[in-house]
Enzyme design. Sequence first.
Site, PDB file in Angstrom:
ATOM      1  N   GLU A   1      21.285  64.182  20.060  1.00 43.73           N
ATOM      2  CA  GLU A   1      20.275  63.108  20.684  1.00 43.73           C
ATOM      3  C   GLU A   1      19.289  63.724  21.109  1.00 43.73           C
ATOM      4  O   GLU A   1      18.887  64.702  21.467  1.00 43.73           O
ATOM      5  CB  GLU A   1      21.160  62.205  21.810  1.00 43.73           C
ATOM      6  CG  GLU A   1      22.543  61.354  20.890  1.00 43.73           C
ATOM      7  CD  GLU A   1      23.171  60.452  22.022  1.00 43.73           C
ATOM      8  OE1 GLU A   1      22.954  60.683  23.276  1.00 43.73           O
ATOM      9  OE2 GLU A   1      24.030  60.094  21.600  1.00 43.73           O
TER      10      GLU A   1
ATOM     11  N   CYS B   1      24.678  56.915   7.752  1.00 44.05           N
ATOM     12  CA  CYS B   1      25.561  58.012   7.231  1.00 44.05           C
ATOM     13  C   CYS B   1      26.366  57.668   5.977  1.00 44.05           C
ATOM     14  O   CYS B   1      26.255  58.635   5.174  1.00 44.05           O
ATOM     15  CB  CYS B   1      26.440  58.594   8.434  1.00 44.05           C
ATOM     16  SG  CYS B   1      25.689  59.313   9.758  1.00 44.05           S
TER      17      CYS B   1
ATOM     18  N   ASN C   1      26.640  65.322  16.593  1.00 37.52           N
ATOM     19  CA  ASN C   1      25.542  64.665  16.895  1.00 37.52           C
ATOM     20  C   ASN C   1      24.528  65.070  18.071  1.00 37.52           C
ATOM     21  O   ASN C   1      24.844  65.935  18.825  1.00 37.52           O
ATOM     22  CB  ASN C   1      25.914  62.949  17.376  1.00 37.52           C
ATOM     23  CG  ASN C   1      26.747  63.064  18.598  1.00 37.52           C
ATOM     24  OD1 ASN C   1      27.518  63.789  18.679  1.00 37.52           O
ATOM     25  ND2 ASN C   1      26.471  61.981  19.405  1.00 37.52           N
TER      26      ASN C   1
ATOM     27  N   GLU D   1      27.560  63.359  10.677  1.00 36.08           N
ATOM     28  CA  GLU D   1      27.715  63.370   9.749  1.00 36.08           C
ATOM     29  C   GLU D   1      26.465  63.847   8.725  1.00 36.08           C
ATOM     30  O   GLU D   1      26.435  64.841   7.829  1.00 36.08           O
ATOM     31  CB  GLU D   1      28.017  62.025   8.977  1.00 36.08           C
ATOM     32  CG  GLU D   1      29.547  61.389   9.585  1.00 36.08           C
ATOM     33  CD  GLU D   1      29.230  60.710  10.790  1.00 36.08           C
ATOM     34  OE1 GLU D   1      28.445  60.915  11.848  1.00 36.08           O
ATOM     35  OE2 GLU D   1      29.864  59.629  11.161  1.00 36.08           O
TER      36      GLU D   1
ATOM     37  N   CYS E   1      28.351  55.228  10.437  1.00 38.45           N
ATOM     38  CA  CYS E   1      27.580  54.443  10.720  1.00 38.45           C
ATOM     39  C   CYS E   1      26.922  54.097   9.219  1.00 38.45           C
ATOM     40  O   CYS E   1      27.143  54.994   8.310  1.00 38.45           O
ATOM     41  CB  CYS E   1      26.534  54.582  11.351  1.00 38.45           C
ATOM     42  SG  CYS E   1      25.146  55.899  11.153  1.00 38.45           S
TER      43      CYS E   1
ATOM     44  N   CYS F   1      23.131  61.589  13.626  1.00 45.17           N
ATOM     45  CA  CYS F   1      24.544  61.583  13.624  1.00 45.17           C
ATOM     46  C   CYS F   1      25.086  62.859  13.338  1.00 45.17           C
ATOM     47  O   CYS F   1      24.596  63.589  12.585  1.00 45.17           O
ATOM     48  CB  CYS F   1      24.939  60.417  12.818  1.00 45.17           C
ATOM     49  SG  CYS F   1      24.813  58.861  13.404  1.00 45.17           S
TER      50      CYS F   1
ATOM     51  N   ALA G   1      15.893  62.132  23.594  1.00 43.48           N
ATOM     52  CA  ALA G   1      14.981  60.828  24.712  1.00 43.48           C
ATOM     53  C   ALA G   1      14.432  59.930  23.969  1.00 43.48           C
ATOM     54  O   ALA G   1      14.149  58.571  24.298  1.00 43.48           O
ATOM     55  CB  ALA G   1      14.054  61.537  25.757  1.00 43.48           C
TER      56      ALA G   1
END
Length: 173
Positions: free
Chosen positions: A77, A128, A75, A88, A125, A86, A79
């Site tokens: 990320e 995904c 994953n 996956e 999730c 993610c 800001a």
Amino acid sequence: MYICRGINHLIVLHMRQYEVTSRIAVYEMEELPVEDRELVEAACRVTESSYAPYSHFHVGAAARLSDGTIFVGSNQEAAAFPSGMCAERTTLYAALAQHPDQKVLALAIAAQTGGHFLEDPITPCGACRQVMLETEDRLGQDIRVLLYGTKGVHVLQNVKSLLPIYFVADCMK
Ligand code: THU
């Protein structure tokens, strides 16, 4: 058939129902076939490359392609939160961008937080699952899903077991 009596009329409802079940096998790492163990280990290792300064939740995924190649991702990320991705989807998109002619045979997923892998496995999730499902559907190949937890690896024979009532292009016909 269900009969409902109103004041002036009789309503007959032809209600139907169905059940949806999924089978999940739980293995100890040592019980897994070597190829699956390799894939789970690759997913665990790649959690180290996760960029997760906001959630501190480090997810890794590893896909086995039909030519045997293992493709990994984690994953990432941002800001501006929704811009992150993610593990996956990072993995599947990168794998299929570089190997569009390959099928995906299996996808292993692992997550760690606070320096520890989760006891009970991470489950993908919704977004995904949708992408995994569409990948399985369009390539016409079941993707086995291996979800790592320190208490056991949960194995599903395909993505449809994770998302049994699903939306794909055919639904629009
Ligand atoms: N995450 C994944 O990478 N995979 C999942 O299946 C669930 C969540 C990531 C997204 C975000 O970076 C962090 O975990 C916390 O939600």
